[in-house]
Enzyme design. Sequence first.
Site, PDB file in Angstrom:
ATOM      1  NE  ARG A 218      35.656  48.462  14.837  1.00  0.00           N
ATOM      2  CZ  ARG A 218      36.735  49.122  15.208  1.00  0.00           C
ATOM      3  NH1 ARG A 218      37.338  48.797  16.343  1.00  0.00           N
ATOM      4  NH2 ARG A 218      37.225  50.089  14.486  1.00  0.00           N
ATOM      5  CG  ASP A 219      27.402  50.206  12.022  1.00  0.00           C
ATOM      6  OD1 ASP A 219      26.650  50.077  13.017  1.00  0.00           O
ATOM      7  OD2 ASP A 219      27.238  51.076  11.150  1.00  0.00           O
ATOM      8  CG  LEU A 220      26.330  42.226  11.586  1.00  0.00           C
ATOM      9  CD1 LEU A 220      26.888  42.274  10.177  1.00  0.00           C
ATOM     10  CD2 LEU A 220      26.720  40.930  12.264  1.00  0.00           C
TER      11      LEU A 220
END
Length: 411
Positions: free
Chosen positions: A166-168
């Site tokens: 979710r924070d790639l």
Amino acid sequence: MAKTSKGISEKEKDKTYGPGAIILGHYEVRKVIARGGMNSVLYLATDTNVVIKEYSDTKKKNVTIKIIKKTSDISENEWRKFWDESVTLGRLKKKGGEYTAEVYERGYIDPETFYIVMEYIEGESLARVINSQGHLSVDETLYITIKILESLKELHKSFANKIIHRDLKPDNIILSDNWITLKIIDFGIATSFRDDKSNGTIEDEIFGTFPYLTPQILELRGVKDKERRRKIIEDIGVQFDFYALGIIMYEMLIGKKPFEYKGDDENKINALYYPIDYDIPLISEIKNIPVGVENIILKLMASKNITTNKMFIPHRDSKPRKIPQGYKTLPYDDVDDIIKDVKDVKDHTNINNVKTKLLKPFHDRRFQDDAKIFTIFEERQPIFDRPWVFWGCFCLTILLSIFAVFMFHLF
């Protein structure tokens, strides 16, 4: 002076440690690696308890220590995310994660200071690689993309309940100097699961980085019910990682993001509207970039709910606006499908790709500021889009008309 269970005094815990300082009892600080958000500091340290007897011991000798100190500007939800990160990494360790940093130790120095001791990953971030090289070749991009996908497969499929990062983004992807090893870091906002197997993440709130955040979360706007918000975020699921990967692939190929953000929109929710308002430039018209690669990016950046064309969203002028018809491209739902497509394109990069059709062709796209095609490389620009073709046809038409009139009067 009072000491904590790890040998750090109340005074010591309020400062940044310099080279030579001993923290947590047996870790000698070598340098500060970085200062993160929400008052976190990353240290490179040496474990004085580890005696190197063989090569495998070297890995545990050098460690990264992340220390987070709670301050008044950190909310309870944000504070809990740090624990979620350690829980997620701990579960990955049990599975023997190949693509993530191993966690050796975690806990609280005191109620307001949390730490994680984890594997030190030598190398540099993908963001630095892109910045230093300007852009990567197609082969390099596909090579790194496959490694990222293999890591996502490990996250999405190695657990009964999938872990979604979710924070790639390029800053959270570390490549070894020889590019053989790739690891994903910073699991602070990933979905995580606690030891009792219950979902440990806060699913009614969303954290992330613009512009890698899928525009699908616009569905949250105006929704106050926590259960409804939780359901929306859970439904988005893997699309968080897939959308971000689409942006990352584009950045690797072009050296910049697909949209030109005005002002500080890149750091605001307005950034979410860019992929809805506009299409990405026609990168398959740039020399050596196959149509198949662009199709993969288009599918990665397509959002499930956007493709249904049933969702109404508030636009910048606060008026409801229907999602444009252009978003009919079917998105990926499974990481294995992406891996298959990337490997297929990689195996056929030397084959003429004229027969491959774009999922969204040139004439169906809406481009930002007429940025139809980037000009940083040699291009194969569509012939009818070239100004000289238009004026050439116009002049030829005039000449033919004059010639026809002349011949009419002559005979």
